[in-house]
Design an enzyme around this catalytic site. Structure first.
Site, short mmCIF file in Angstrom:
data_model
loop_
_atom_site.label_atom_id
_atom_site.label_comp_id
_atom_site.label_asym_id
_atom_site.label_seq_id
_atom_site.Cartn_x
_atom_site.Cartn_y
_atom_site.Cartn_z
N GLU A 78 0.81 -1.23 0.00
CA GLU A 78 0.00 0.00 0.00
C GLU A 78 0.85 1.28 0.00
OE1 GLU A 78 -4.20 -0.50 1.70
OE2 GLU A 78 -2.87 -0.99 3.37
N HIS A 167 -11.62 -0.86 6.32
CA HIS A 167 -10.17 -1.02 6.22
C HIS A 167 -9.44 -0.30 7.35
CE1 HIS A 167 -6.43 -0.51 3.37
NE2 HIS A 167 -6.09 -0.82 4.59
MN MN Z 1 -4.05 -1.07 5.13
#
Ligand code: MN
Length: 242
Positions: A78, A167
């Protein structure tokens, strides 16, 4: 590429350890800072639990999310959270992404985090909301491409905090210490806000109060940073000397 100063790297290592000790990150989550000598680069650990990050893990990345030198292991999937927010927000100098637990219920109900007390004045008129489904449909919810990073940066807008549905959250700051401060108090605010909302209608800080409180807090950030760094030294196994 100019190598970052050792003190710049070491402060980022310390930020990783503080965020773990303060319950913001666990095995997941990450913190970055913009390169002080090149606004098109940023510093981020390789993919590793923040509490375990050492100076040798810190790499330099460009705004495409590419490592500029050999990274000592796999990069975070990410990292595009960081690259695209740095691209979109020249004022941002550090970013914390986490899955801290108290924030998640707000993201999934579409409730904004709002400043419930003065320490969270940086929340201003409220958090931003990122719905990854709007960008890509059903997914693994990870911001694992530049396009998803751009979608997150667009949702963040000029805010200091974006909730990511199902998330976690991403918090930005004008310095590394400010971003860490905001990440810690985002979690604290979420906990308190959920409690208050269950009790009844909540009086939040007004936007003007929030702005004034945030300005006052910015002068005090070194105090909490020093405390959190000190606490690490008192806890065996969480030392920051690497
Ligand atoms: Mn994450």
């Amino acid at each position: 590429m100019k190598a970052p100063a050792a003190a710049v790297v070491q402060e980022l290592v310390l930020a990783n350890h503080i965020l773990h000790a303060q319950g913001v990150v666990d095995g997941f989550g990450h913190v970055s800072r913009r390169h002080p000598d090149n606004a098109s680069h940023f510093l981020l650990s390789r993919s590793r639990a923040p509490a375990l990050v050492e100076a040798a893990d810190i790499g330099v990345y460009d705004l495409e999310g590419r490592p500029l030198a050999q990274v000592n292991g796999a990069p975070y999937l990410e990292r595009f959270i960081h690259s695209e927010i740095y691209r979109a927000r020249p004022d941002v100098m550090a970013i914390v992404h986490s899955h801290s637990a108290s924030v998640i219920p707000f993201g999934v109900t579409g409730q904004r985090l709002r400043p419930i007390f003065h320490m969270a004045g940086f929340l201003g008129s409220g958090s931003a909301h990122f719905e990854i489904r709007d960008a890509v449909g059903d997914s693994d919810l990870l911001v694992s491409t530049p396009a998803l990073g751009r979608a997150l940066a667009t949702s963040l807008g000029a805010c200091s905090c974006a909730l990511m549905r199902g998330h976690g959250s991403t918090v930005v700051g004008h310095s590394l210490q400010q971003a860490v401060f905001r990440a810690v108090y985002t979690e604290v605010n979420a906990r308190m806000q959920a409690t208050a909302m269950a009790l009844g209608p909540v009086t939040y800080l007004s936007p003007n109060e929030a702005e004034r409180a945030a300005t006052a807090n910015d002068g005090q950030i070194g105090r909490t940073w020093a405390l959190w760094a000190h606490a690490l030294k008192q806890t065996p196994g969480q030392g920051c000397s690497g």
